[in-house]
Design an enzyme around this catalytic site. Sequence first.
Site, PDB file in Angstrom:
ATOM      1  N   GLN A  24      92.980 -31.870  -6.106  1.00  0.00           N
ATOM      2  CA  GLN A  24      93.277 -30.556  -5.530  1.00  0.00           C
ATOM      3  C   GLN A  24      94.315 -29.783  -6.352  1.00  0.00           C
ATOM      4  O   GLN A  24      95.128 -29.032  -5.821  1.00  0.00           O
ATOM      5  CB  GLN A  24      93.739 -30.711  -4.084  1.00  0.00           C
ATOM      6  CG  GLN A  24      92.630 -31.102  -3.120  1.00  0.00           C
ATOM      7  CD  GLN A  24      91.512 -30.057  -3.076  1.00  0.00           C
ATOM      8  OE1 GLN A  24      91.750 -28.864  -3.198  1.00  0.00           O
ATOM      9  NE2 GLN A  24      90.287 -30.528  -2.884  1.00  0.00           N
ATOM     10  N   SER A  25      94.271 -29.941  -7.655  1.00  0.00           N
ATOM     11  CA  SER A  25      95.227 -29.274  -8.546  1.00  0.00           C
ATOM     12  C   SER A  25      95.169 -27.755  -8.432  1.00  0.00           C
ATOM     13  O   SER A  25      94.101 -27.150  -8.554  1.00  0.00           O
ATOM     14  CB  SER A  25      94.936 -29.686  -9.992  1.00  0.00           C
ATOM     15  OG  SER A  25      95.568 -28.831 -10.910  1.00  0.00           O
TER      16      SER A  25
END
Length: 313
Positions: free
Chosen positions: A24-25
Site C-alpha cells: 500500500q505504498s
Amino acid sequence: MRNIQTLTPLIGPATILVTEGAIQSNHTVQVAALARKLGLKALVLLSRGTGGGLAASQDPNTFVRTGNVQINRLLGAEVRILEKGHPLASDAFPVLEELRAEGEVPYWIPGGASLHPLGGLGYARAAFEVAEQEVEMGLGGTGRFDFIFVACGSGSTVGGLIAGFRMLEIMRESEDRRIRPQRNIIGVLNSPTKPRSYHEERVLLFAQRASALMGIDPHQSVSMDDVRLEDRFVGSGYGVLDGETKGAMERMARLEAVVLDPVYTAKVARGMLQWVEEDEIRQYARLHSLDEVNVLFIHTGGQAALGAYTDVN
C-alpha cells in the site's frame, strides 16, 4: 534496496519510471502520477514482505487489489506483486536490465525517494511555502509555526524540511532583527523496525545532503540538535493499524472532517494530539513568554490506502 540509479547513467531521455514499495505504498502512486503527467510509462514493484500491513489484514486478497494498488493501475502503471523473499524485493537491477533489453530507458526512483540523489529537495521547497503561509495567515505569538508535526518514514521529508527552514533563516537573518526561537520540526516515526537513533542519523544525512545541494554548508548549518523524532506511536508494525491509531483517525474525522491514512498521518495526528495534551508545548510557551503557540500538522496524503483496510468502519 540499494540506490542503483547512479550505477547506470541514462542514455537519452527516460521512457519509463520504475520504483518500489510496500503493497500500500503512497510513494509509488506519486511516481505513477508523475509518469502520467510526463507522458512516460511506469513500473511499480510491490513487495508482500515489506511492512506488516498485509500480514495483519483481515482480508489479504482485498489488501493486494484495492487502495493504492488500485490507484496505481488506474493511473496506467504496470504493477508487479512480489512474493516475500523475491530477489527483486531487494535488488531491482535485473528488471532495469530487462527493460533496457526491450528498448526502454528506465529511470529508477528508490522507495520513498530518500535514497535518490535529490531526495528531500521537494520538502525543502515546501518550507518556503509554509513560511509564505505564515505571513498570509498573520499568526500571533512568534508569527511562525512553533511546532510542525510530519510523518517520518524513510526520512527525507523531515530532512528536507529541516534544510529548507535552515536556509530560510540564513537568508532572512539580515532582514529579521527579531530574536525568535527556531521552528520545532517533529518527525513522527511510523515503524518500530529500527531504533530512533537509526532514523535520526538518516534524517541528519538527508538534511545535510539537501543543504549542500542548495548551496549552504551542510555541517555548519544543520546538526543533530535540529533532528527531533517521536517514536512512541510506531505501533506494532509498519502499515499495521492498531486501536489507538484507529481512534486518532476517527477523532480527526468526526471532530475536524480531516481524513487521515492508516500508515502515516494517523500516527502523526496521534502524536500531535498527545503533545498538545501533555505539558511540553505549555512549557515552551512559558519558556518563551508566549500567550499562544502555533502548531502545524502536515498532511502527506495517502487516504487512498483506506480502501484496503477493511477493518476501518
